[in-house]
Design a protein around this motif. Sequence first.
Motif, mmCIF file in Angstrom:
data_model
loop_
_atom_site.group_PDB
_atom_site.id
_atom_site.type_symbol
_atom_site.label_atom_id
_atom_site.label_comp_id
_atom_site.label_asym_id
_atom_site.label_seq_id
_atom_site.Cartn_x
_atom_site.Cartn_y
_atom_site.Cartn_z
ATOM 1 N N PHE A 53 0.846 -1.185 0.000
ATOM 2 C CA PHE A 53 0.000 0.000 0.000
ATOM 3 C C PHE A 53 0.889 1.246 0.000
ATOM 4 O O PHE A 53 1.833 1.345 0.793
ATOM 5 C CB PHE A 53 -0.896 0.036 1.244
ATOM 6 N N ILE A 54 0.571 2.180 -0.879
ATOM 7 C CA ILE A 54 1.268 3.459 -0.951
ATOM 8 C C ILE A 54 0.300 4.538 -0.475
ATOM 9 O O ILE A 54 -0.779 4.712 -1.049
ATOM 10 C CB ILE A 54 1.740 3.773 -2.384
ATOM 11 N N TYR A 55 0.694 5.270 0.570
ATOM 12 C CA TYR A 55 -0.171 6.284 1.174
ATOM 13 C C TYR A 55 0.386 7.689 0.933
ATOM 14 O O TYR A 55 1.590 7.925 1.078
ATOM 15 C CB TYR A 55 -0.290 6.073 2.675
ATOM 16 N N THR A 69 2.318 -4.625 3.560
ATOM 17 C CA THR A 69 3.333 -3.606 3.793
ATOM 18 C C THR A 69 2.753 -2.264 3.374
ATOM 19 O O THR A 69 1.994 -2.195 2.400
ATOM 20 C CB THR A 69 4.583 -3.874 2.928
ATOM 21 N N PHE A 70 3.085 -1.190 4.086
ATOM 22 C CA PHE A 70 2.673 0.130 3.619
ATOM 23 C C PHE A 70 3.850 1.093 3.689
ATOM 24 O O PHE A 70 4.746 0.953 4.533
ATOM 25 C CB PHE A 70 1.476 0.673 4.416
ATOM 26 N N ILE A 71 3.831 2.054 2.789
ATOM 27 C CA ILE A 71 4.770 3.172 2.812
ATOM 28 C C ILE A 71 3.920 4.432 2.911
ATOM 29 O O ILE A 71 3.081 4.690 2.046
ATOM 30 C CB ILE A 71 5.651 3.211 1.552
ATOM 31 N N ALA A 117 8.756 4.603 -4.776
ATOM 32 C CA ALA A 117 8.167 3.808 -3.696
ATOM 33 C C ALA A 117 7.397 2.604 -4.242
ATOM 34 O O ALA A 117 7.490 1.494 -3.698
ATOM 35 C CB ALA A 117 7.239 4.689 -2.854
ATOM 36 N N ILE A 118 6.647 2.809 -5.314
ATOM 37 C CA ILE A 118 5.896 1.704 -5.920
ATOM 38 C C ILE A 118 6.863 0.661 -6.470
ATOM 39 O O ILE A 118 6.664 -0.553 -6.306
ATOM 40 C CB ILE A 118 4.956 2.230 -7.022
ATOM 41 N N THR A 119 7.923 1.123 -7.113
ATOM 42 C CA THR A 119 8.938 0.215 -7.645
ATOM 43 C C THR A 119 9.576 -0.599 -6.521
ATOM 44 O O THR A 119 9.824 -1.808 -6.668
ATOM 45 C CB THR A 119 10.022 0.993 -8.400
ATOM 46 N N GLN A 120 9.826 0.052 -5.417
ATOM 47 C CA GLN A 120 10.409 -0.641 -4.253
ATOM 48 C C GLN A 120 9.533 -1.813 -3.819
ATOM 49 O O GLN A 120 10.032 -2.910 -3.548
ATOM 50 C CB GLN A 120 10.569 0.355 -3.101
ATOM 51 N N LEU A 121 8.223 -1.594 -3.772
ATOM 52 C CA LEU A 121 7.316 -2.681 -3.387
ATOM 53 C C LEU A 121 7.318 -3.798 -4.429
ATOM 54 O O LEU A 121 7.330 -4.981 -4.086
ATOM 55 C CB LEU A 121 5.902 -2.138 -3.197
ATOM 56 N N ALA A 122 7.300 -3.421 -5.695
ATOM 57 C CA ALA A 122 7.287 -4.434 -6.756
ATOM 58 C C ALA A 122 8.563 -5.275 -6.738
ATOM 59 O O ALA A 122 8.522 -6.498 -6.891
ATOM 60 C CB ALA A 122 7.098 -3.772 -8.113
ATOM 61 N N LEU A 123 9.691 -4.616 -6.530
ATOM 62 C CA LEU A 123 10.966 -5.338 -6.506
ATOM 63 C C LEU A 123 11.089 -6.271 -5.308
ATOM 64 O O LEU A 123 11.832 -7.255 -5.357
ATOM 65 C CB LEU A 123 12.126 -4.331 -6.499
ATOM 66 N N SER A 124 10.360 -5.952 -4.238
ATOM 67 C CA SER A 124 10.472 -6.758 -3.021
ATOM 68 C C SER A 124 9.424 -7.859 -2.937
ATOM 69 O O SER A 124 9.155 -8.389 -1.867
ATOM 70 C CB SER A 124 10.401 -5.858 -1.781
ATOM 71 N N GLY A 125 8.815 -8.185 -4.089
ATOM 72 C CA GLY A 125 7.969 -9.364 -4.154
ATOM 73 C C GLY A 125 6.490 -9.150 -3.905
ATOM 74 O O GLY A 125 5.741 -10.128 -3.785
ATOM 75 N N PHE A 140 -1.721 -1.458 -3.903
ATOM 76 C CA PHE A 140 -2.755 -0.425 -3.891
ATOM 77 C C PHE A 140 -2.072 0.936 -3.769
ATOM 78 O O PHE A 140 -1.318 1.178 -2.824
ATOM 79 C CB PHE A 140 -3.709 -0.618 -2.703
ATOM 80 N N THR A 141 -2.338 1.821 -4.732
ATOM 81 C CA THR A 141 -1.789 3.181 -4.697
ATOM 82 C C THR A 141 -2.952 4.129 -4.465
ATOM 83 O O THR A 141 -3.840 4.237 -5.294
ATOM 84 C CB THR A 141 -1.030 3.498 -5.991
ATOM 85 N N THR A 142 -2.937 4.826 -3.340
ATOM 86 C CA THR A 142 -4.178 5.353 -2.791
ATOM 87 C C THR A 142 -4.371 6.861 -2.899
ATOM 88 O O THR A 142 -5.005 7.463 -2.043
ATOM 89 C CB THR A 142 -4.310 4.922 -1.314
#
Length: 358
Positions: free
Chosen positions: A32-34, A65-67, A79-87, A92-94
Amino acid sequence: MNRRTLLGSAAALVAASALPAFAQGDKLKVGFIYVGPVGDGGWTYQHDLARQAVEKEYGDRVETTFIESVPEGADAERAITQLALSGHKLIFTTSFGFMDATINVAKKFPDVKFEHATGYKTAENVATYDARFYEGRAVMGTIAGRMTKSNKIGYIGSFPIPEVVQGINSSYLHAKKVNPDVEMKVVWAYSWFDPAKEADAAAALIAEGVDVILQHTDSTAPLAKAQEAGAIGFGQASDMAAFKPTPRVSSIIDNWAPYYVKRVGEVLDGTWTSHSVWLGIGDGEVEIGEITEAVPPEVKEEALALKARIASGEYHPFTGPLNKQDGTSWLAEGEKASDEDLRGMNFYVEGITAPMPK
């Protein structure tokens, strides 16, 4: 803005049914990206409650996980790339301003599914979801029009995007229906979450004689300022119950949990497909918080009756005759605004004298 429900073709449905379910022994990582902090008491807080609902529903089958406090723009893409790279296989981009970043990252990670809140750009692995906030604004506007003593109500806008303009227009129209003498003052914060700016905006409205404040920003700062001044206001995105029974006399609550639980479940069972949905009061995604005893019983009854009419589909908040701010005709007698109209709303309705930002 893309707010219509898109129905997949039969071929797409067949393809979706053929997708393998997420392996029972594997843990689905959901990110989740906040745009704000989880403790904002408003928009991000509600999204994080929905994230927690996902954990409660699926237990060990998911890991979330959320950022938080991610600025819109290049930082969001990182930040979105970071989540994608970490599996993370579902992200959800909010916030509206994460739209282009979401699309850009999705192109690089076709095996990851993305859900973008309030946007209109989709792809095979990008879905959008939104709430018809303007329905809740109609109910709040009704209370505002009845409760104002100065006949001046104020609205704190975040950014002049269609979603926010819809809210301003809906609030004003329904305040005007019950109080023909009402005026609407608008101040723009140009931020989703900035308590200092939001407090300054509320103070500016109060200085103009406003005694009822509505907001499309995410902190409780406007309610705190209203409390100091003896004005009233409404919870935005979450209940903001700490300010009951006044100045917070009701609220719009964004209930994302059912949608998040459903979409995570579809990834787990292999039925997830891209779509674009726009849900409202009747769907349970937009809720009206408790109307407190500070509101006269007859006003509460009127507001709840309007809520029921909207929920049933009997009434649409944008029903003609309605003109644009410059006096030109927009909707004829009995005509309802289409979703296409609302997606691109970039004008005030007749009667609002504030200039529309360019």
